[in-house]
Write a protein that holds these residues in place. Structure first.
Motif, PDB file in Angstrom:
ATOM      1  N   UNK A 139       0.830  -1.168   0.140  1.00 29.15           N
ATOM      2  CA  UNK A 139      -0.086  -0.130   0.052  1.00 29.15           C
ATOM      3  C   UNK A 139       0.854   1.110  -0.066  1.00 29.15           C
ATOM      4  N   UNK A 140       0.604   2.006  -1.010  1.00 27.53           N
ATOM      5  CA  UNK A 140       1.255   3.343  -1.054  1.00 27.53           C
ATOM      6  C   UNK A 140       0.344   4.522  -0.503  1.00 27.53           C
ATOM      7  N   UNK A 141       0.276   5.020   0.392  1.00 25.12           N
ATOM      8  CA  UNK A 141      -0.699   5.891   1.143  1.00 25.12           C
ATOM      9  C   UNK A 141      -0.090   6.567   2.475  1.00 25.12           C
ATOM     10  N   UNK A 142      -0.153   8.033   2.175  1.00 24.22           N
ATOM     11  CA  UNK A 142       0.480   8.652   3.394  1.00 24.22           C
ATOM     12  C   UNK A 142      -0.575   9.131   4.409  1.00 24.22           C
ATOM     13  N   UNK A 143      -1.959   9.139   4.326  1.00 28.51           N
ATOM     14  CA  UNK A 143      -2.897   9.254   5.300  1.00 28.51           C
ATOM     15  C   UNK A 143      -3.179   7.991   5.965  1.00 28.51           C
ATOM     16  N   UNK A 157     -10.126  -9.903   2.139  1.00 30.78           N
ATOM     17  CA  UNK A 157     -10.100 -10.744   0.965  1.00 30.78           C
ATOM     18  C   UNK A 157      -9.107 -11.804   1.054  1.00 30.78           C
ATOM     19  N   UNK A 158      -8.469 -11.882   1.953  1.00 29.38           N
ATOM     20  CA  UNK A 158      -7.455 -13.160   2.172  1.00 29.38           C
ATOM     21  C   UNK A 158      -6.068 -12.896   1.603  1.00 29.38           C
ATOM     22  N   UNK A 159      -5.878 -11.599   1.428  1.00 33.36           N
ATOM     23  CA  UNK A 159      -4.417 -11.251   1.213  1.00 33.36           C
ATOM     24  C   UNK A 159      -3.885 -10.486   2.237  1.00 33.36           C
ATOM     25  N   UNK A 160      -2.479 -10.459   1.847  1.00 30.77           N
ATOM     26  CA  UNK A 160      -1.320  -9.843   3.071  1.00 30.77           C
ATOM     27  C   UNK A 160      -0.990  -8.709   2.712  1.00 30.77           C
ATOM     28  N   UNK A 161      -0.976  -7.715   3.758  1.00 27.68           N
ATOM     29  CA  UNK A 161      -0.211  -6.554   3.339  1.00 27.68           C
ATOM     30  C   UNK A 161       1.025  -6.519   3.669  1.00 27.68           C
ATOM     31  N   UNK A 162       2.126  -6.419   3.036  1.00 30.29           N
ATOM     32  CA  UNK A 162       3.439  -6.470   3.478  1.00 30.29           C
ATOM     33  C   UNK A 162       4.173  -5.366   3.952  1.00 30.29           C
ATOM     34  N   UNK A 163       3.647  -4.233   3.635  1.00 27.10           N
ATOM     35  CA  UNK A 163       3.918  -2.815   4.115  1.00 27.10           C
ATOM     36  C   UNK A 163       3.213  -1.771   3.465  1.00 27.10           C
ATOM     37  N   UNK A 164       3.285  -0.768   4.376  1.00 28.59           N
ATOM     38  CA  UNK A 164       2.665   0.704   3.898  1.00 28.59           C
ATOM     39  C   UNK A 164       3.700   1.777   3.691  1.00 28.59           C
ATOM     40  N   UNK A 165       3.834   2.334   2.511  1.00 31.97           N
ATOM     41  CA  UNK A 165       4.701   3.298   2.184  1.00 31.97           C
ATOM     42  C   UNK A 165       4.162   4.706   2.183  1.00 31.97           C
ATOM     43  N   UNK A 172       9.421   2.691  -3.502  1.00 31.11           N
ATOM     44  CA  UNK A 172      10.388   2.103  -4.194  1.00 31.11           C
ATOM     45  C   UNK A 172      11.288   0.928  -3.424  1.00 31.11           C
ATOM     46  N   UNK A 173      11.701   1.314  -2.485  1.00 31.43           N
ATOM     47  CA  UNK A 173      12.335   0.629  -1.476  1.00 31.43           C
ATOM     48  C   UNK A 173      11.590  -0.883  -0.851  1.00 31.43           C
ATOM     49  N   UNK A 174      10.413  -0.405  -0.556  1.00 33.64           N
ATOM     50  CA  UNK A 174       9.533  -1.632  -0.182  1.00 33.64           C
ATOM     51  C   UNK A 174       9.015  -2.733  -1.298  1.00 33.64           C
ATOM     52  N   UNK A 175       8.870  -1.778  -2.506  1.00 34.78           N
ATOM     53  CA  UNK A 175       8.543  -2.943  -3.387  1.00 34.78           C
ATOM     54  C   UNK A 175       9.581  -3.925  -3.899  1.00 34.78           C
ATOM     55  N   UNK A 176      10.773  -3.195  -3.940  1.00 36.02           N
ATOM     56  CA  UNK A 176      12.022  -4.173  -4.389  1.00 36.02           C
ATOM     57  C   UNK A 176      12.314  -5.256  -3.486  1.00 36.02           C
ATOM     58  N   UNK A 177      12.214  -4.895  -2.072  1.00 31.41           N
ATOM     59  CA  UNK A 177      12.409  -5.790  -0.991  1.00 31.41           C
ATOM     60  C   UNK A 177      11.254  -6.864  -0.980  1.00 31.41           C
ATOM     61  N   UNK A 178      10.022  -6.328  -1.212  1.00 26.75           N
ATOM     62  CA  UNK A 178       9.014  -7.426  -1.080  1.00 26.75           C
ATOM     63  C   UNK A 178       8.392  -8.186  -2.191  1.00 26.75           C
ATOM     64  N   UNK A 179       8.733  -7.397  -3.400  1.00 22.25           N
ATOM     65  CA  UNK A 179       8.031  -8.073  -4.717  1.00 22.25           C
ATOM     66  C   UNK A 179       6.461  -8.380  -4.681  1.00 22.25           C
ATOM     67  N   UNK A 180       5.774  -7.280  -4.135  1.00 25.64           N
ATOM     68  CA  UNK A 180       4.362  -7.790  -4.095  1.00 25.64           C
ATOM     69  C   UNK A 180       3.537  -8.191  -5.220  1.00 25.64           C
ATOM     70  N   UNK A 181       2.615  -8.798  -5.037  1.00 27.67           N
ATOM     71  CA  UNK A 181       1.702  -9.302  -6.197  1.00 27.67           C
ATOM     72  C   UNK A 181       0.577  -8.166  -6.700  1.00 27.67           C
ATOM     73  N   UNK A 182       0.578  -6.989  -5.761  1.00 22.61           N
ATOM     74  CA  UNK A 182      -0.286  -6.208  -6.260  1.00 22.61           C
ATOM     75  C   UNK A 182       0.170  -4.958  -5.496  1.00 22.61           C
ATOM     76  N   UNK A 183      -0.159  -3.583  -5.940  1.00 21.72           N
ATOM     77  CA  UNK A 183       0.144  -2.612  -5.419  1.00 21.72           C
ATOM     78  C   UNK A 183      -1.104  -1.538  -5.347  1.00 21.72           C
ATOM     79  N   UNK A 184      -1.411  -0.976  -4.335  1.00 22.22           N
ATOM     80  CA  UNK A 184      -2.557  -0.008  -4.210  1.00 22.22           C
ATOM     81  C   UNK A 184      -1.718   1.396  -3.792  1.00 22.22           C
TER      82      UNK A 184
END
Length: 261
Positions: A139-143, A157-165, A172-184
């Protein structure tokens, strides 16, 4: 104008729907032919109180549903894996909106149900698809409050949130670290940076479906390339976002399967 002239423009799209619903081109085409043959025998089957495309799909589903095998939850299916375990009615609801782009109201008319029943079927489909394609989500969200809402919705929905940026750099750092299957992603972040630029940088590294959740959709819908395939406007309805998450993962899986073929 004859019925043939009325329905002809919609037949290619009906064949697409039939293929996705039945799991193969051969089976889908057979049901389209059966529907047309039934129409030749009795033109009263074509409901003139509905829009032509709605009436055509309504007729098709009426013919398709008469075959007992099609009402079974477990049946031969050669199509996309995310669809094979959907119950028949929820599969119809999902395909009518996600693939055929019917409004929820028109899709309900196609299926011959009221809007409340249709919404129930679509929610069921979203949950069933999520079980098949559960993934890690960034999740990329500042609020903070919105981020918490998104996290709760995604996990429901059964998904796992790996981080919030909260910033471009963190995203960018979190995406490279976790290689998520979906980005919001939001597009306006805490440090004044752009979520869109962060997403573009992420996509240079690996492919991932992205859903933009923003209060500023006009900043994305400019006609310039690339435009987002999935865009939700704040404040968002949870049911809408759940449906779009299922669509994004469905189409991503469909694309990956086609590439592997």
């Amino acid at each position: 104008m004859t019925i043939t002239q009325v329905i002809s423009p919609h037949l290619p799209y009906l064949r697409r729907f039939a293929r996705a619903l039945c799991g193969s081109q051969e089976a889908g085409d057979a049901y389209v032919v059966a529907s047309l043959e039934a129409l030749v025998q009795d033109q009263n089957l074509f409901r003139t109180d509905l829009q032509p495309r709605v009436a055509l799909y309504h007729l098709f589903l009426a013919i398709w549903s008469k075959v007992p095998l099609n009402s079974m939850t477990t049946r031969p299916f050669e199509g996309i894996r995310a669809l094979e375990n959907l119950t028949p009615r929820s599969r119809q609801a999902f395909l009518l909106t996600a693939v055929e782009s019917f409004s929820a109201d028109d899709a309900a008319r196609v299926m011959g149900v009221d809007r409340a029943e249709f919404d129930k079927l679509l929610n069921q489909a979203n949950g069933e698809i999520a079980e098949q394609v559960a993934t890690d989500v960034l999740i990329i969200e500042d609020e903070a409050i919105i981020a918490l809402d998104l996290e709760a919705l995604v996990e429901s929905l059964g998904h796992r949130v790996v981080d919030v940026a909260r910033t471009h750099k963190e995203a960018v750092e979190m995406a490279r670290k976790h290689k998520p299957g979906l980005v919001l992603a939001d597009i306006q972040l805490a440090d004044g940076s752009s979520g869109l630029e962060a997403v573009n940088e992420i996509l240079e590294t690996f492919e991932v479906p992205v859903i933009f959740v923003t209060a500023y959709p006009e900043r994305l819908l400019t006609g310039a390339k690339p435009e987002p395939a999935f865009l939700i406007t704040k404040p968002f309805q949870s049911t809408t976002l759940k449906a779009v998450i299922s669509q994004a993962l469905f189409f991503d899986q469909k694309s990956r399967k086609a590439e592997a073929a």
